[in-house]
Scaffold this motif. Structure first.
Motif, PDB file in Angstrom:
ATOM      1  N   UNK B 242       4.888  15.749  83.767  1.00  0.00           N
ATOM      2  CA  UNK B 242       5.867  16.813  84.030  1.00  0.00           C
ATOM      3  C   UNK B 242       5.626  17.558  85.339  1.00  0.00           C
ATOM      4  N   UNK B 243       5.009  16.899  86.317  1.00  0.00           N
ATOM      5  CA  UNK B 243       4.809  17.563  87.614  1.00  0.00           C
ATOM      6  C   UNK B 243       5.705  16.980  88.711  1.00  0.00           C
ATOM      7  N   UNK B 244       6.366  15.837  88.424  1.00  0.00           N
ATOM      8  CA  UNK B 244       7.355  15.303  89.371  1.00  0.00           C
ATOM      9  C   UNK B 244       8.698  15.298  88.663  1.00  0.00           C
ATOM     10  N   UNK B 245       9.650  16.036  89.225  1.00  0.00           N
ATOM     11  CA  UNK B 245      10.940  16.199  88.549  1.00  0.00           C
ATOM     12  C   UNK B 245      12.073  16.002  89.544  1.00  0.00           C
ATOM     13  N   UNK B 246      13.161  15.396  89.063  1.00  0.00           N
ATOM     14  CA  UNK B 246      14.389  15.406  89.859  1.00  0.00           C
ATOM     15  C   UNK B 246      15.577  15.566  88.914  1.00  0.00           C
ATOM     16  N   UNK B 247      16.708  15.917  89.515  1.00  0.00           N
ATOM     17  CA  UNK B 247      17.930  15.963  88.713  1.00  0.00           C
ATOM     18  C   UNK B 247      18.777  14.750  89.063  1.00  0.00           C
ATOM     19  N   UNK B 436       8.005  18.689  93.301  1.00  0.00           N
ATOM     20  CA  UNK B 436       6.616  18.640  92.824  1.00  0.00           C
ATOM     21  C   UNK B 436       6.311  19.977  92.148  1.00  0.00           C
ATOM     22  N   UNK B 437       6.061  19.926  90.842  1.00  0.00           N
ATOM     23  CA  UNK B 437       5.792  21.147  90.076  1.00  0.00           C
ATOM     24  C   UNK B 437       4.294  21.273  89.876  1.00  0.00           C
TER      25      UNK B 437
END
Lengths: 438, 438
Positions: B242-247, B436-437
């Motif tokens: 859950x540290x790489x996210x996109x929509x 990048x979260x």
């Protein structure tokens, strides 16, 4: 309101002499959790009055750890007095009676969880020794054990204690406890007529953990998920937890959201102080409530057993207890302050008045004094403050008493010396803006 | 890329005749969970090709429930074929070999959890029967069992299967599975050169529960808390979950947040399709992630045993499993759609191209067809689509194969008939905006 009459302790001294003991006082403390930890330290700091101290618990090593801490911190005022550990099963009346007869205390201080109150009271009655506890003998969230029934079982001992010539002091922590003394003080000195009483409790401290409870997780989680009960216009109102909220500006720790919650003292205040509304409010951060709601939604807060795939049967709440940090372990790193008090509104000399009587306790100050955090500290200090009133003959009448019934003045004079000061703040007159949440 | 050569099934028929059996085909399905439920229904709907069906599981009553549902739904295309239940312990190779010898199937379909892949493959090798499964034989989140090692154990059977003249088809679900067939289709028909492959998976359905998992909670929670691995510029990159996210704007179900996650097919695609970046993304709602984070923070997602106060030892994750709804129970009320596909970018005829090849599955449509939800449906339909390729001799070469290695055309021609259609959508060229979260 009935305030206790001061009975001279000499009467009890006579008893001791008759029983063939010398004049050395003694207490028996049952329970060695967080609150027990603070009570024992504070008892030791006052053992010139309280005398010999025996700490008993199912797990004797917990008593020994407390004794070790007391000795390390040099918290025994009179090092010549006894400080001993015993094992006892607090569910077993006969075992308790035997222990009381062996120790011969002047007062039994119940520092255990509330569900052992009844066995310990019965044992005190059988052994004819006075009794003091810090919270009510019902769980507050099971049917028939809620706020409107709180204290019923313990009040059933009023006549028995009177007839036995012993004293029972109920709910002598901070809340319940000191907040009721504050209310009694307001009645005695600040108001002619009481309109509303709101007990306000916020812990603005930080233990550095993502989620932890400040006392036994099982007790804590049962307590906060039960319906709230408040007394209004002559009747009990029952609402789901966390559905009545207001923001309150606490001295030193600032504004916090507080939620109406079931708590022991609403029952006893309703019994002894006429008011239009009596309610208890506890502060919960949004983050805390989010954890709470998640855990409740998935069923982790339930005491009802579930069966795992391999056949093991467990109570989810006991699993949570095993997962969360031991509340005692939080103390060393705990920072920040609590604020607990009684907000009273009413009339004085024909004019509206609004007053907040409160204490701020500091987690680090508590730790430096007794190696524990402020939540336990605020419960333990009042218990010993109350015990001292009993030993001094101020709160020593035979019978069973809640804190509202006893004279607040000597108690409030003593409490700062034991570790907690208190203040009176005048507030603007006006009822709180209560938000009803779905 | 190596595509399987079509081997005429007559060769196998000869074997059967030599063994003294008639020409009736047969399959043995091991596993009777949600995916097994759908596989059995789909096998029954195609039993004119697949023949007699035996469903085996540790708990024989689960197989019987599936058979009951198949009969109730009238899903047996040829009612004269056999449909039977057996009990078997899938951890026990000898028991599996004995069952295979008794049933004499042409193909063993492993519909069990991934940790029984190795015992079932070994049993198939010993009994000389072809094998098919739907996910990888490692847990993807323990040291040494992560994406870079995925399939290593199963690929160790390549030579053995070849030499035994049997076929192994690995990861024949949707993801892994169809998404790799989509990638092979892109390689074969749509691109001259592949730049990036992003597998995109979102379930936009609603089961009406506050929190529930769509398949076994234990597998699900282990899978999503492990580090993500993606392949980039010739090396593995490892990042916390859950540290790489996109929509991403999914066809029919709209824009969803998706998170980089460890998944089987990243390993097999990396092995068989040269690309600069290969990554798997799964959609998680903010609400789902909030529950997930709470549960992880308090330790409830851990498989490491804890000891309760009464001495009972439990694995927190198994307690969670007991608390959450049985995934099978969600199916009747499940509404909405899933969207899973392969987003490929690269060059065709010297020009940049961006293509999304995908399926939308509908929970209610799945329920009407086989009395189950779309998550299981999207895994079960491809397994039977692949089994049919094997039975038709299209995917029947001796050896062990992942879906990328096999000819996508006959599979993609068959899949819509079995229950899942597919589409190719041209997208604007351009790399995703990855957040990048911390």
């Amino acid at each position: 309101m009935l305030f206790g009459l001061a009975i001279i302790r000499a009467k009890q001294h006579e008893n001791q002499i008759i029983k063939g003991r010398n004049l050395t006082m003694a207490i028996l403390q049952i329970g060695a959790g967080g609150v027990g930890w603070v009570i024992a330290h504070k008892a030791a700091q006052n053992n010139d009055v309280l005398g010999d101290i025996t700490i008993a618990s199912r797990t004797v090593s917990k008593c020994e750890s407390i004794i070790e801490s007391i000795k390390k911190m040099e918290n025994m005022k009179d090092p010549s007095k006894k400080l001993e550990a015993r094992a006892v099963n607090a569910d077993d009346v006969d075992a308790l009676v035997a222990l009381i007869k062996e120790v011969q205390p002047d007062l039994v201080i119940n520092a255990g969880p509330p569900w052992v109150n009844m066995t310990i009271m019965e044992a005190c009655y059988q052994a004819k020794v006075s009794y003091l506890d810090t919270s009510v003998a019902v769980d507050l969230c099971s049917e028939g054990q809620q706020v409107p029934q709180a204290y019923d079982w313990q009040w059933g001992y009023r006549e028995k204690f009177k007839e036995a010539g012993i004293t029972g002091i109920l709910g002598a922590g901070f809340d319940p406890g000191v907040v009721s003394v504050f209310a009694a003080y307001a009645v005695k000195h600040l108001f002619d007529e009481i309109d509303t009483i709101d007990v306000m409790d916020v812990n603005a401290g930080d233990h550095g953990k993502k989620f932890a409870t400040n006392f036994d997780p099982e007790t804590n989680m049962l307590e906060i998920q039960g319906d709230s009960f408040y007394w209004e216009e002559g009747e009990w109102k029952q609402v789901p937890c966390h559905t009545r909220m207001m923001e309150f500006d606490f001295p030193l720790v600032g504004s916090h959201k507080v939620y109406s919650m079931a708590h022991d003292e609403v029952r006893s205040m309703k019994e002894f102080i006429p008011a239009k509304r009596i309610e208890f409010w506890m502060g919960f951060g949004d983050r805390y409530l989010n954890y709470f709601n998640c855990m409740r939604d998935i069923g982790l807060l339930s005491p009802d057993p579930v069966t795992l795939q391999d056949g093991t049967v467990v109570e989810p709440l006991k699993v949570l207890k095993a997962l969360l940090p031991d509340p005692t372990s939080l103390a060393p790193g705990y920072t920040g302050k609590t604020c607990i008090g009684t907000w009273v509104q009413g009339k004085k000399d024909g004019k509206e008045r609004s007053v907040f009587i409160y204490n701020n306790a500091d987690h680090q100050v508590a730790y430096k004094d007794v190696e524990h955090q402020a939540i336990s500290y605020t419960t333990g200090v009042p218990a010993i403050t109350a015990a001292l009133q009993y030993f001094r003959g101020k709160w020593a009448e035979a019978g069973v008493y809640n804190m509202e019934q006893l004279d607040p003045d000597p108690f409030l004079e003593t409490m700062p010396e034991i570790g907690l000061d208190w203040h009176v703040q005048e507030l603007e007159v006006g009822q709180p803006a209560i938000n009803i949440l779905k």
